[in-house]
Design an enzyme around this catalytic site. Structure first.
Site, PDB file in Angstrom:
ATOM      1  N   GLU A 157       1.118  39.026 -78.510  1.00  0.00           N
ATOM      2  CA  GLU A 157       1.876  39.274 -77.276  1.00  0.00           C
ATOM      3  C   GLU A 157       2.489  40.677 -77.244  1.00  0.00           C
ATOM      4  OE1 GLU A 157       4.650  36.007 -76.860  1.00  0.00           O
ATOM      5  OE2 GLU A 157       3.093  34.695 -76.076  1.00  0.00           O
ATOM      6  N   GLU A 311      -2.430  29.791 -76.784  1.00  0.00           N
ATOM      7  CA  GLU A 311      -1.276  28.980 -77.179  1.00  0.00           C
ATOM      8  C   GLU A 311      -0.845  28.096 -76.008  1.00  0.00           C
ATOM      9  OE1 GLU A 311       2.104  31.315 -78.375  1.00  0.00           O
ATOM     10  OE2 GLU A 311       0.892  32.701 -79.528  1.00  0.00           O
TER      11      GLU A 311
HETATM   12  C1  GLA Z   1       4.868  32.966 -78.085  1.00  0.00           C
HETATM   13  C2  GLA Z   1       4.430  33.536 -79.425  1.00  0.00           C
HETATM   14  C3  GLA Z   1       4.427  32.530 -80.534  1.00  0.00           C
HETATM   15  C4  GLA Z   1       5.622  31.631 -80.452  1.00  0.00           C
HETATM   16  C5  GLA Z   1       5.650  30.976 -79.101  1.00  0.00           C
HETATM   17  C6  GLA Z   1       6.781  29.972 -78.925  1.00  0.00           C
HETATM   18  O1  GLA Z   1       3.865  32.554 -77.288  1.00  0.00           O
HETATM   19  O2  GLA Z   1       3.181  34.162 -79.360  1.00  0.00           O
HETATM   20  O3  GLA Z   1       4.402  33.231 -81.743  1.00  0.00           O
HETATM   21  O4  GLA Z   1       6.791  32.354 -80.668  1.00  0.00           O
HETATM   22  O5  GLA Z   1       5.830  31.968 -78.127  1.00  0.00           O
HETATM   23  O6  GLA Z   1       6.710  29.350 -77.678  1.00  0.00           O
END
Ligand code: GLA
Ligand code: ZN
Length: 686
Positions: A157, A311
């Site tokens: 991210e 994710e």
């Molecule tokens: C983001 C991050 C993860 C984690 C999630 C928690 O998407 O990429 O590493 O911290 O949030 O929701």
């Protein structure tokens, strides 16, 4: 429509997996074997490893230790799984932060960060880039030929900006490259205002929170630079991997996140991937729409190519919410089906297993602290896994849309600039407008794409252009050309007010030559704010009359002078009373519509419903659905997959127009079907 090439040609399956940190369990390696047992039970076939694992892989400068990942690459493969391996640049080890202070970011408040948290490196620092290059090359060299490897996940991210001197210098060089000479920049930024004229590029500072905030051209260019510099950093990460591996690369993005221009970043990626955390507690329908628009955005970044959900949360997500509501079984499954229906070729989670400590230990995971499979969240993941195994045919299938939204974060940046319009600050209005018109199509089951300004417009019958406040002359030509050749364009208020550096057009707006196309001129920008400067609700004092109904105004309302266009709606009161608020203007072989006001209520639904009827847009199949059911189709190489999703908490019915095959049960279905709370069907032609 042809199928897209599968993202992973040697593994053309729906992926089911997620972020896995075996490095957090080095002291209890028996857990690794348990993870393998559970991975098979959950019908998992993918693990994303290496995220934030820098201190495990390089515990001291130049000392590398791959033992955990060597073991796990083999184990996962032996157990039928595959791996997407992440580069560790999202967080750096303490030794690196201590020895080389420049790798730590300077915040927008001009504070040099101590070693803390993650996602806070300087993207310019030559030392950081070099350290990332070394570790990325090592990883690619080590795992680039491993049969478990599917692809690479860059960092995590990417977001935020650094305001250090190195970044400031790079920004100056970027500006010099862009403008050539300082006078051109001064003109583009209108710097004679408040005596801000610059004599040289060296005088320019990034617009920090405690620094310059009054030159919109500067703020806009800084945001563009941040995307460029992030992309530049990312390209170096890719280059290091490419030395030893040709596997496809991605980075996990965040949908409508406004900090970066994903259309630019996406160009460098082999496939797009996204993190989606829908909050079903906000209401099933509302959540489904937010999710849908995000997913359509993801599909659009690479011109319709399916993407990967990198994710999502099994169970609760602990980020950004005041309270964490667990998902019902039905919501968890609907979420998965929905992601697939809009173009995902995976369901992956954050996270595989809950850690024991630190700040994400309560975040939903496939494997709870409890550790066993007789757990509700685990069992839901099993159901998702079973479902995905039946959907291999969907891999690579696209979504056909005749309508597209043209979207850009640049508009969001420009509209949220200081003093954009006196008394009206658009922090969310751009997204709210996009969402309101998106919903109008959505509720009628008309699929829409979300594309960028750079994409090919010609394949769409209709374009929706939400508030294109900054618009270059060149883009003006592209839009005119689209309409002249038969396209239908629907634009909303404040279109082409300024050019790409936020210099207002002279001689009447819409600028960039579009006044002629819309057949009108905007004379004044009025606004009906829902609240006053102190946040107190304001009475509604004007509305728009359209099709015999009145729609109260709660934002911008432009005073428009027609120049040949025909009014389809009028304002009811005040100085605008009786004047046009929506105009239609035939241009060339097409038609241009201009909606001169903001309204996130019922107007978009009424207007778009008429457009759908007038131009004959139809749902992807003649399946008759109760209100609240979303119907989507993925298709390719003559195969069709229909997703019929009950996005309500009530029982609903659908009537199938012919006999279909149910992908999940294998049985044939026809006639009327009942869908319980959040229930769904995935069908294919018999
Ligand atoms: C983001 C991050 C993860 C984690 C999630 C928690 O998407 O990429 O590493 O911290 O949030 O929701
Ligand atoms: Zn920096």
């Amino acid at each position: 429509m042809k199928k897209y090439n599968p993202t992973f040609p040697n593994f053309p399956h729906m992926l089911h997996g997620g972020d896995y940190n075996p490095d957090q369990w080095v002291k209890t390696p028996e857990i690794w074997d348990e993870d393998m047992r559970l991975m098979k039970l959950v019908h998992g076939n993918e693990m994303t490893m290496g995220i934030f694992a820098w201190s495990e892989i390089e515990p001291e400068e130049g000392v590398f230790n791959f033992s955990v990942f060597d073991t796990m690459m083999d184990k996962i493969y032996e157990n039928g799984g595959r791996v997407i391996f992440a580069t560790p640049s999202g967080a750096r080890p303490k030794w690196l932060a201590d020895k080389y202070p420049e790798v730590r970011r300077v915040t927008e408040n001009l504070q040099h960060e101590p070693f803390r948290t993650r996602h806070n490196h300087c993207a310019t620092s030559p030392i950081y880039r070099e350290k990332v290059r070394i570790i990325n090359e090592k990883l690619a060299e080590r795992y680039g030929k491993h049969p478990a490897l599917l692809g690479w996940h860059l960092s995590n991210e990417y977001n935020g900006a650094c305001y250090c001197e190195k970044c400031a210098d790079k920004f100056r060089a970027w500006l010099k490259e862009k403008y050539g000479d300082i006078e051109t920049l001064n003109t583009a930024w209108w710097t004679r205002f408040w005596s801000h004229h610059f004599n040289s590029f060296d005088e320019i500072e990034p617009p920090s929170k405690v620094g310059e905030q009054s030159v919109q051209g500067l703020s806009l260019d800084w945001k563009r630079f941040v995307t460029w510099n992030t992309t530049d950093f990312m390209k170096e990460e890719i280059k290091a991997l490419r030395k030893y591996s040709d596997h496809p690369v991605t980075t996990n993005c965040m949908g409508f996140f406004s900090g970066l221009d994903y259309h630019k970043i996406g160009k460098e990626l082999d496939f797009f991937s996204n993190d989606n955390y829908p909050n079903w507690a906000e209401g099933v329908k509302s959540c489904a729409i937010d999710l849908a628009i995000n997913l359509d955005f993801c599909r659009g970044v690479k011109q319709g190519q399916p993407f990967i959900i990198m994710e999502s949360a099994p169970g609760i997500n602990i980020g950004g919410m005041n309270f964490c509501k667990v998902k019902t079984n039905e919501q968890q499954l609907l979420e998965a089906a929905k992601m697939i229906s809009h173009g995902s070729d995976s369901i992956m989670y954050f996270q595989w297993r809950k850690g024991r400590g630190a700040c994400e230990k309560f975040h939903g995971a496939v494997v709870d602290h409890y550790g066993k499979e007789d757990n509700r969240v685990f069992q839901n993941a099993v159901k998702v896994g079973e479902m995905l195994e039946k959907l291999d045919g969907v891999v690579g299938c696209g979504v056909e849309s005749r309508v597209a939204f043209v979207y850009s974060n640049e508009q969001r940046w420009a509209l949220s600039g200081e003093n954009c319009v006196a008394g009206w600050e658009d922090k969310n209005g751009y997204y709210a407008t996009t969402r309101a018109y998106y919903r109008a199509f959505y509720d009628k089951n008309i699929p829409t794409d979300i594309i960028s300004y750079e994409d090919d417009f010609s394949k769409y019958d209709m374009l929706i252009l939400p508030t294109a406040y900054i618009l270059s002359e060149e883009m003006g030509k592209k839009l005119k050309d689209y309409v002249a050749k038969g396209g239908i364009l629907v634009a909303t208020y404040m279109t082409a007010v300024a050019n790409e550096t936020d210099l207002c057009y002279l001689g009447g707006t819409p600028g960039a030559g579009l006044s002629e196309m819309f057949g009108l001129r905007v004379d004044e920008i009025d606004s009906y704010a829902p609240v006053d400067g102190f946040g107190r609700p304001m009475p509604v004092t004007n509305s728009v009359s359209y099709g015999g109904k009145e729609y109260p105004l709660n934002g911008i309302a432009e005073c428009i002078v027609p120049k040949g266009a025909k009014a389809l709606a009028t304002y009811t009161s005040n100085i605008q009373a009786g004047t046009g608020a929506v105009y239609e203007n035939p241009y060339g072989e097409g038609v241009a519509y201009y909606i001169g006001f903001y309204q996130d209520g019922e107007f978009p639904a009424a207007f778009i419903s008429d457009m759908i009827e007038k131009y004959g847009f139809e749902p992807p199949a003649p399946i008759i659905c109760d209100e609240g059911i979303c119907l989507r189709k993925r298709e390719g190489d003559g195969e069709n997959y229909y997703f019929v999703l009950n996005e309500t908490e009530e029982t609903k019915t659908v009537t199938l127009d012919k006999t279909y095959k149910n992908m999940l049960t294998g049985e044939e279905m026809s006639g009327m079907q009942t869908l319980g709370t959040c229930g769904f069907l995935i069908l294919t032609d018999k």
